[in-house]
Scaffold this motif. Sequence first.
Motif, PDB file in Angstrom:
ATOM      1  N   ILE A  24       0.857  -1.190   0.000  1.00  0.00           N
ATOM      2  CA  ILE A  24       0.000   0.000   0.000  1.00  0.00           C
ATOM      3  C   ILE A  24       0.885   1.227   0.000  1.00  0.00           C
ATOM      4  CG2 ILE A  24      -1.940  -1.068   1.214  1.00  0.00           C
ATOM      5  CD1 ILE A  24      -0.827   0.449   3.754  1.00  0.00           C
ATOM      6  N   PRO A  25       0.367   2.350  -0.474  1.00  0.00           N
ATOM      7  CA  PRO A  25       1.167   3.573  -0.402  1.00  0.00           C
ATOM      8  C   PRO A  25       1.254   4.078   1.031  1.00  0.00           C
ATOM      9  CG  PRO A  25      -0.996   4.038  -1.314  1.00  0.00           C
ATOM     10  CD  PRO A  25      -0.901   2.546  -1.151  1.00  0.00           C
ATOM     11  N   ARG A  26       2.356   4.699   1.371  1.00  0.00           N
ATOM     12  CA  ARG A  26       2.506   5.311   2.696  1.00  0.00           C
ATOM     13  C   ARG A  26       1.928   6.723   2.598  1.00  0.00           C
ATOM     14  NH1 ARG A  26       5.896   2.389   6.476  1.00  0.00           N
ATOM     15  NH2 ARG A  26       6.265   0.421   5.444  1.00  0.00           N
ATOM     16  N   THR A  27       0.680   6.867   2.964  1.00  0.00           N
ATOM     17  CA  THR A  27       0.000   8.155   2.832  1.00  0.00           C
ATOM     18  C   THR A  27       0.184   9.058   4.031  1.00  0.00           C
ATOM     19  OG1 THR A  27      -2.026   7.208   3.728  1.00  0.00           O
ATOM     20  CG2 THR A  27      -1.774   7.200   1.328  1.00  0.00           C
ATOM     21  N   VAL A  28       0.490   8.497   5.184  1.00  0.00           N
ATOM     22  CA  VAL A  28       0.543   9.272   6.415  1.00  0.00           C
ATOM     23  C   VAL A  28       1.963   9.386   6.957  1.00  0.00           C
ATOM     24  CG1 VAL A  28      -0.359   9.478   8.750  1.00  0.00           C
ATOM     25  CG2 VAL A  28      -1.777   8.493   6.973  1.00  0.00           C
ATOM     26  N   TYR A  52       4.045   0.502  14.140  1.00  0.00           N
ATOM     27  CA  TYR A  52       2.909   1.392  14.405  1.00  0.00           C
ATOM     28  C   TYR A  52       2.653   2.319  13.223  1.00  0.00           C
ATOM     29  CZ  TYR A  52       3.575  -0.073  19.289  1.00  0.00           C
ATOM     30  OH  TYR A  52       3.710  -0.801  20.439  1.00  0.00           O
ATOM     31  N   ASP A  53       3.720   2.819  12.613  1.00  0.00           N
ATOM     32  CA  ASP A  53       3.561   3.676  11.430  1.00  0.00           C
ATOM     33  C   ASP A  53       2.894   2.924  10.288  1.00  0.00           C
ATOM     34  OD1 ASP A  53       4.783   5.727  12.806  1.00  0.00           O
ATOM     35  OD2 ASP A  53       6.674   5.647  11.684  1.00  0.00           O
ATOM     36  N   LEU A  54       3.330   1.685  10.062  1.00  0.00           N
ATOM     37  CA  LEU A  54       2.724   0.881   9.011  1.00  0.00           C
ATOM     38  C   LEU A  54       1.260   0.599   9.328  1.00  0.00           C
ATOM     39  CD1 LEU A  54       2.809  -0.718   6.410  1.00  0.00           C
ATOM     40  CD2 LEU A  54       3.733  -2.648   7.711  1.00  0.00           C
ATOM     41  N   ASN A  57      -0.867   3.534   8.466  1.00  0.00           N
ATOM     42  CA  ASN A  57      -1.089   3.628   7.024  1.00  0.00           C
ATOM     43  C   ASN A  57      -2.106   2.591   6.541  1.00  0.00           C
ATOM     44  OD1 ASN A  57       0.693   5.649   5.480  1.00  0.00           O
ATOM     45  ND2 ASN A  57       2.042   4.835   7.047  1.00  0.00           N
ATOM     46  N   ILE A  58      -2.032   1.366   7.054  1.00  0.00           N
ATOM     47  CA  ILE A  58      -2.971   0.324   6.635  1.00  0.00           C
ATOM     48  C   ILE A  58      -4.392   0.709   7.039  1.00  0.00           C
ATOM     49  CG2 ILE A  58      -3.719  -2.061   7.031  1.00  0.00           C
ATOM     50  CD1 ILE A  58      -0.707  -2.800   7.243  1.00  0.00           C
ATOM     51  N   CYS A  83      -4.635  11.400   8.955  1.00  0.00           N
ATOM     52  CA  CYS A  83      -5.194  10.067   9.120  1.00  0.00           C
ATOM     53  C   CYS A  83      -6.564  10.226   9.768  1.00  0.00           C
ATOM     54  CB  CYS A  83      -4.288   9.172   9.965  1.00  0.00           C
ATOM     55  SG  CYS A  83      -4.214   9.628  11.705  1.00  0.00           S
ATOM     56  N   SER A  84      -7.351   9.190   9.712  1.00  0.00           N
ATOM     57  CA  SER A  84      -8.659   9.234  10.360  1.00  0.00           C
ATOM     58  C   SER A  84      -8.471   9.082  11.862  1.00  0.00           C
ATOM     59  CB  SER A  84      -9.548   8.106   9.828  1.00  0.00           C
ATOM     60  OG  SER A  84      -9.017   6.847  10.190  1.00  0.00           O
ATOM     61  N   SER A  85      -9.429   9.591  12.624  1.00  0.00           N
ATOM     62  CA  SER A  85      -9.322   9.438  14.078  1.00  0.00           C
ATOM     63  C   SER A  85      -9.394   7.963  14.456  1.00  0.00           C
ATOM     64  CB  SER A  85     -10.401  10.255  14.798  1.00  0.00           C
ATOM     65  OG  SER A  85     -11.680   9.789  14.490  1.00  0.00           O
ATOM     66  N   PHE A  86     -10.110   7.146  13.647  1.00  0.00           N
ATOM     67  CA  PHE A  86     -10.152   5.704  13.894  1.00  0.00           C
ATOM     68  C   PHE A  86      -8.740   5.117  13.794  1.00  0.00           C
ATOM     69  CE2 PHE A  86     -10.360   1.280  12.761  1.00  0.00           C
ATOM     70  CZ  PHE A  86     -11.346   0.781  13.581  1.00  0.00           C
TER      71      PHE A  86
END
Length: 141
Positions: A24-28, A52-54, A57-58, A83-86
């Motif tokens: 997946i792309p690393r968007t965050v 945690y970073d991955l 992103n997932i 990122c979303s709060s979720f």
Amino acid sequence: MRPTMDRPPAIRVWRVAAIIHASIPRTVVRTPTLVEHRRDSVQRPPADRELYDLALNILNVFVEPRRGATGEIEPIKCFRGHCSSFAARHHVDFAREFLKTMPTEGVAIPTAAILAWIEQRRRAAVAKRADAESYLDALSA
């Protein structure tokens, strides 16, 4: 929530030279880089922060932030982007359940398993909220 055309049937995660890669792309959070100067050094396991970073992103792929939204899709500022709060709330638990036990050769996490995990978290949050509301009702009675 059902899989869309944007989501693959599984998220592949693997390691090359002690760097975790994913399909997946690393968007965050950016992809970590590692410069190793010694050829004979032992390959280190990924640090918690990398996992945690991955995970952030997932989860952000499955529960995307929406500008102006509230609740679980409310955007939260991250290292790069939002990122979303979720995703912000649950990424550490996701990393512990799916990534910490990852074998050296990597793993493929089925999209269905990720969606089921997200739904389980949502149901738990609703139940927790209902318990809190009933407790407050009992106090006020």
